[in-house]
Motif scaffolding. Structure first.
Motif, PDB file in Angstrom:
ATOM      1  N   ALA A 232       0.838  -1.196   0.000  1.00 37.91           N
ATOM      2  CA  ALA A 232       0.000   0.000   0.000  1.00 37.91           C
ATOM      3  C   ALA A 232       0.875   1.249   0.000  1.00 37.91           C
ATOM      4  CB  ALA A 232      -0.912  -0.007   1.224  1.00 37.91           C
ATOM      5  N   GLY A 233       0.535   2.215  -0.845  1.00 42.60           N
ATOM      6  CA  GLY A 233       1.321   3.435  -0.942  1.00 42.60           C
ATOM      7  C   GLY A 233       2.440   3.357  -1.956  1.00 42.60           C
ATOM      8  N   ASN A 234       2.624   2.202  -2.605  1.00 46.42           N
ATOM      9  CA  ASN A 234       3.668   2.030  -3.619  1.00 46.42           C
ATOM     10  C   ASN A 234       3.059   1.307  -4.828  1.00 46.42           C
ATOM     11  OD1 ASN A 234       6.001   1.715  -5.112  1.00 46.42           O
ATOM     12  ND2 ASN A 234       7.030   0.356  -3.643  1.00 46.42           N
ATOM     13  N   PRO A 235       2.170   1.998  -5.582  1.00 46.50           N
ATOM     14  CA  PRO A 235       1.407   1.342  -6.655  1.00 46.50           C
ATOM     15  C   PRO A 235       2.268   0.823  -7.801  1.00 46.50           C
ATOM     16  CG  PRO A 235       1.106   3.729  -6.747  1.00 46.50           C
ATOM     17  CD  PRO A 235       1.828   3.429  -5.463  1.00 46.50           C
ATOM     18  N   ARG A 236       3.480   1.363  -7.985  1.00 48.74           N
ATOM     19  CA  ARG A 236       4.334   0.936  -9.096  1.00 48.74           C
ATOM     20  C   ARG A 236       5.456   0.006  -8.637  1.00 48.74           C
ATOM     21  NH1 ARG A 236       3.479   3.514 -13.730  1.00 48.74           N
ATOM     22  NH2 ARG A 236       5.585   3.101 -14.468  1.00 48.74           N
ATOM     23  N   CYS A 247      22.068  -1.464  -1.078  1.00 49.23           N
ATOM     24  CA  CYS A 247      21.127  -1.138  -2.146  1.00 49.23           C
ATOM     25  C   CYS A 247      20.115  -2.271  -2.305  1.00 49.23           C
ATOM     26  CB  CYS A 247      21.865  -0.937  -3.464  1.00 49.23           C
ATOM     27  SG  CYS A 247      23.134   0.366  -3.400  1.00 49.23           S
ATOM     28  N   GLY A 248      18.953  -1.925  -2.885  1.00 39.07           N
ATOM     29  CA  GLY A 248      17.857  -2.882  -2.942  1.00 39.07           C
ATOM     30  C   GLY A 248      17.664  -3.602  -4.253  1.00 39.07           C
ATOM     31  N   HIS A 249      18.501  -3.314  -5.265  1.00 36.15           N
ATOM     32  CA  HIS A 249      18.300  -3.968  -6.554  1.00 36.15           C
ATOM     33  C   HIS A 249      18.890  -5.376  -6.563  1.00 36.15           C
ATOM     34  CE1 HIS A 249      22.302  -1.981  -6.985  1.00 36.15           C
ATOM     35  NE2 HIS A 249      22.596  -3.090  -7.641  1.00 36.15           N
ATOM     36  N   TYR A 250      18.461  -6.168  -7.520  1.00 35.97           N
ATOM     37  CA  TYR A 250      18.961  -7.536  -7.648  1.00 35.97           C
ATOM     38  C   TYR A 250      20.452  -7.516  -8.007  1.00 35.97           C
ATOM     39  CZ  TYR A 250      19.384 -12.400  -9.202  1.00 35.97           C
ATOM     40  OH  TYR A 250      19.768 -13.708  -9.348  1.00 35.97           O
ATOM     41  N   GLY A 251      21.217  -8.348  -7.326  1.00 37.34           N
ATOM     42  CA  GLY A 251      22.649  -8.435  -7.580  1.00 37.34           C
ATOM     43  C   GLY A 251      23.493  -7.438  -6.813  1.00 37.34           C
ATOM     44  N   ALA A 252      22.860  -6.589  -5.973  1.00 39.34           N
ATOM     45  CA  ALA A 252      23.615  -5.615  -5.175  1.00 39.34           C
ATOM     46  C   ALA A 252      24.580  -6.345  -4.241  1.00 39.34           C
ATOM     47  CB  ALA A 252      22.655  -4.743  -4.375  1.00 39.34           C
ATOM     48  N   PRO A 253      25.765  -5.788  -4.022  1.00 35.55           N
ATOM     49  CA  PRO A 253      26.749  -6.471  -3.164  1.00 35.55           C
ATOM     50  C   PRO A 253      26.310  -6.521  -1.711  1.00 35.55           C
ATOM     51  CG  PRO A 253      27.526  -4.276  -3.791  1.00 35.55           C
ATOM     52  CD  PRO A 253      26.292  -4.535  -4.587  1.00 35.55           C
ATOM     53  N   ARG A 254      26.690  -7.599  -1.041  1.00 31.80           N
ATOM     54  CA  ARG A 254      26.424  -7.794   0.368  1.00 31.80           C
ATOM     55  C   ARG A 254      27.710  -8.215   1.068  1.00 31.80           C
ATOM     56  NH1 ARG A 254      22.558  -5.272  -0.728  1.00 31.80           N
ATOM     57  NH2 ARG A 254      20.359  -5.709  -0.258  1.00 31.80           N
ATOM     58  N   LEU A 255      27.701  -8.221   2.398  1.00 31.25           N
ATOM     59  CA  LEU A 255      28.885  -8.577   3.172  1.00 31.25           C
ATOM     60  C   LEU A 255      29.392  -9.966   2.805  1.00 31.25           C
ATOM     61  CD1 LEU A 255      27.822  -7.293   6.719  1.00 31.25           C
ATOM     62  CD2 LEU A 255      29.482  -6.242   5.161  1.00 31.25           C
ATOM     63  N   GLY A 256      30.717 -10.109   2.856  1.00 30.76           N
ATOM     64  CA  GLY A 256      31.320 -11.413   2.579  1.00 30.76           C
ATOM     65  C   GLY A 256      31.350 -11.768   1.107  1.00 30.76           C
ATOM     66  N   GLY A 257      31.177 -10.770   0.230  1.00 35.21           N
ATOM     67  CA  GLY A 257      31.221 -11.035  -1.203  1.00 35.21           C
ATOM     68  C   GLY A 257      29.929 -11.611  -1.767  1.00 35.21           C
ATOM     69  N   ARG A 258      28.894 -11.691  -0.918  1.00 31.97           N
ATOM     70  CA  ARG A 258      27.626 -12.217  -1.402  1.00 31.97           C
ATOM     71  C   ARG A 258      26.911 -11.188  -2.277  1.00 31.97           C
ATOM     72  NH1 ARG A 258      23.787 -12.481   1.894  1.00 31.97           N
ATOM     73  NH2 ARG A 258      24.622 -11.116   3.512  1.00 31.97           N
ATOM     74  N   LYS A 259      25.912 -11.673  -2.997  1.00 33.06           N
ATOM     75  CA  LYS A 259      25.076 -10.784  -3.791  1.00 33.06           C
ATOM     76  C   LYS A 259      23.625 -10.880  -3.326  1.00 33.06           C
ATOM     77  CE  LYS A 259      27.839 -10.554  -8.013  1.00 33.06           C
ATOM     78  NZ  LYS A 259      27.851 -10.730  -9.494  1.00 33.06           N
ATOM     79  N   HIS A 260      22.912  -9.792  -3.494  1.00 32.42           N
ATOM     80  CA  HIS A 260      21.507  -9.712  -3.129  1.00 32.42           C
ATOM     81  C   HIS A 260      20.687 -10.501  -4.145  1.00 32.42           C
ATOM     82  CE1 HIS A 260      17.726  -7.031  -2.486  1.00 32.42           C
ATOM     83  NE2 HIS A 260      17.850  -7.862  -1.460  1.00 32.42           N
ATOM     84  N   ARG A 261      19.990 -11.540  -3.714  1.00 38.36           N
ATOM     85  CA  ARG A 261      19.289 -12.443  -4.625  1.00 38.36           C
ATOM     86  C   ARG A 261      17.796 -12.146  -4.741  1.00 38.36           C
ATOM     87  NH1 ARG A 261      23.015 -13.898  -7.968  1.00 38.36           N
ATOM     88  NH2 ARG A 261      24.799 -14.952  -6.989  1.00 38.36           N
ATOM     89  N   GLY A 262      17.420 -10.949  -4.362  1.00 39.46           N
ATOM     90  CA  GLY A 262      16.027 -10.555  -4.492  1.00 39.46           C
ATOM     91  C   GLY A 262      15.925  -9.092  -4.846  1.00 39.46           C
ATOM     92  N   VAL A 263      14.725  -8.549  -4.712  1.00 34.06           N
ATOM     93  CA  VAL A 263      14.478  -7.128  -4.950  1.00 34.06           C
ATOM     94  C   VAL A 263      13.706  -6.586  -3.754  1.00 34.06           C
ATOM     95  CG1 VAL A 263      13.258  -5.460  -6.395  1.00 34.06           C
ATOM     96  CG2 VAL A 263      14.474  -7.349  -7.458  1.00 34.06           C
ATOM     97  N   ASP A 264      14.112  -5.414  -3.262  1.00 39.22           N
ATOM     98  CA  ASP A 264      13.485  -4.799  -2.099  1.00 39.22           C
ATOM     99  C   ASP A 264      12.437  -3.779  -2.556  1.00 39.22           C
ATOM    100  OD1 ASP A 264      15.238  -6.284  -0.582  1.00 39.22           O
ATOM    101  OD2 ASP A 264      16.644  -4.636  -0.256  1.00 39.22           O
ATOM    102  N   VAL A 265      11.182  -4.120  -2.371  1.00 39.88           N
ATOM    103  CA  VAL A 265      10.078  -3.239  -2.767  1.00 39.88           C
ATOM    104  C   VAL A 265       9.728  -2.343  -1.584  1.00 39.88           C
ATOM    105  CG1 VAL A 265       7.688  -3.143  -3.562  1.00 39.88           C
ATOM    106  CG2 VAL A 265       9.205  -4.967  -4.369  1.00 39.88           C
ATOM    107  N   ILE A 266       9.811  -1.038  -1.789  1.00 38.17           N
ATOM    108  CA  ILE A 266       9.607  -0.071  -0.711  1.00 38.17           C
ATOM    109  C   ILE A 266       8.244  -0.265  -0.061  1.00 38.17           C
ATOM    110  CG2 ILE A 266       9.356   2.384  -0.183  1.00 38.17           C
ATOM    111  CD1 ILE A 266      11.337   2.964  -2.462  1.00 38.17           C
TER     112      ILE A 266
END
Length: 358
Positions: A232-236, A247-266
């Motif tokens: 709610a409040g984020n129609p797009r 960062c919240g996009h797919y593939g963003a770097p994480r601690l320990g050399g990991r990558k973000h395997r999802g997407v963060d929807v506000i």
């Protein structure tokens, strides 16, 4: 029928021309506005008939059997659904698709291979198979050696090889046993009834009146389009940018050399969270090993998708839910990560990039 170039018209265009003539028998005398409307109708009909082909009967299951011909009767019994077994004590709850030993076996539809499924309790060289779920279907495929026991597979892609059935049942018609997960009759989806794509175009055109085609097209555009609003409040479904935590996009770097395997929807703390598509809630899934105020989430599977949704308090952990229906409430992320952009983490079950669906 020939077109203005003198070449034979594709059955699809024949269908469009026939349907269009119902609305407008004399297009030459219409206004530019009406002609524009006709082009829109053409586009809708094209989308509908294409959807009939794309989402139509299952694809070929075994090499050498393009029409998924079912096993007939032999010395061991018959291969059709509900054929008697053990002198009538039980019934055959699948369909046996003819397949020579060693032949390549294909995925009949796109979906997720979930796990190994054995047809028998004991050990034998053909005691193997898989559970495949997706595109609105769920099946068990027995007597094959799968290429994998987990992961996404596309329709027509090799899913395995036919095991040596003749070594176990000499003289039987070798086959892949295909069975719906709910054990309902699978026959109408297994059999490929159209001789060619052109025949499918013609049948699709003849079977449905224009109003039905247009209606189904519009429904399919809504039903099969991108995911619905998640918070709610984020129609797009705007994605979290970068803050001091990352960062919240797919593939963003994480601690320990990991990558973000999802997407963060506000999604603001306490906001209502919606199901992005219709499907079955498949249980609780926690993002962390250690408990905290946001360590909650669920698995949602359906409409050809499978995702994890983290940092929400679900309305329930099991059951069917419709696209756009409330699936939970955003948990208090600011209590755990003060200053972070609060968000619902959405992750495909196979960890592929879900961005295009948002």
């Amino acid at each position: 029928m020939s077109n203005w170039l003198g070449t034979k018209t594709h059955p699809l265009l024949e269908c469009i021309n026939r349907k269009q003539s119902i609305l407008d028998p004399s297009l030459e005398t219409t206004t530019l506005v009406t002609q524009t409307k006709m082009l829109r109708v053409r586009a809708i009909i094209v989308a509908t008939l294409i959807s009939f082909v794309a989402a139509g009967p299952w694809g070929q299951i075994c090499a050498g059997n393009p029409r998924n011909k079912a096993r007939g009767c032999d010395g061991y019994g018959c291969g059709y659904y509900s054929a008697p077994r053990e002198d009538g004590k039980r019934k055959h709850l699948g369909v046996d698709v003819i397949c020579g030993d060693g032949s390549t076996v294909y995925a009949p539809f796109s979906g997720m291979i979930e796990r190994r499924m054995n047809p028998h309790g004991g050990r034998s060289v053909i005691n193997n198979g898989v559970k495949l779920r997706g595109s609105g279907f769920c099946v068990h495929m027995f007597y094959i050696r799968p290429v994998t026991y987990r992961g996404w597979i596309d329709k027509g892609q090799k899913i395995g090889e036919m095991l040596p059935m003749q070594r176990v049942y000499p003289g039987i018609t070798s086959h892949v046993h295909v069975q719906n997960c709910n054990r309902f009759n699978v026959t109408h989806t297994v059999h490929r009834n159209f001789n060619s794509s052109k025949e499918l175009w013609r049948n699709g055109c003849n079977m449905f009146p224009l109003k039905v085609i247009v209606f189904v097209a519009l429904v399919s555009i809504v039903a099969a389009g991108p995911w619905g609003q998640i918070c709610a409040g984020n129609p797009r479904n705007k994605v979290r940018g970068c803050d001091k935590f990352g960062c919240g996009h797919y593939g963003a770097p994480r601690l320990g050399g990991r990558k973000h395997r999802g997407v963060d929807v506000i999604c603001r703390d306490g906001s209502t969270v919606y199901a992005p598509f219709s499907g079955t809630i498949g249980g609780r899934v926690n993002p962390y090993r250690k408990n905290n105020a946001i360590n909650n989430g669920l698995l949602l599977r359906g409409s050809g998708f499978c995702i994890h949704m983290f940092y929400i308090r679900p309305v329930r952990y099991r059951g069917w839910i419709k696209k756009g229906q409330k699936i939970g409430v955003m948990l208090p992320m600011q209590r755990v990560y003060r200053g972070m952009t609060s968000h619902v983490h959405v992750q495909n079950c196979n960890r592929s990039n879900p961005t295009r669906n948002l």
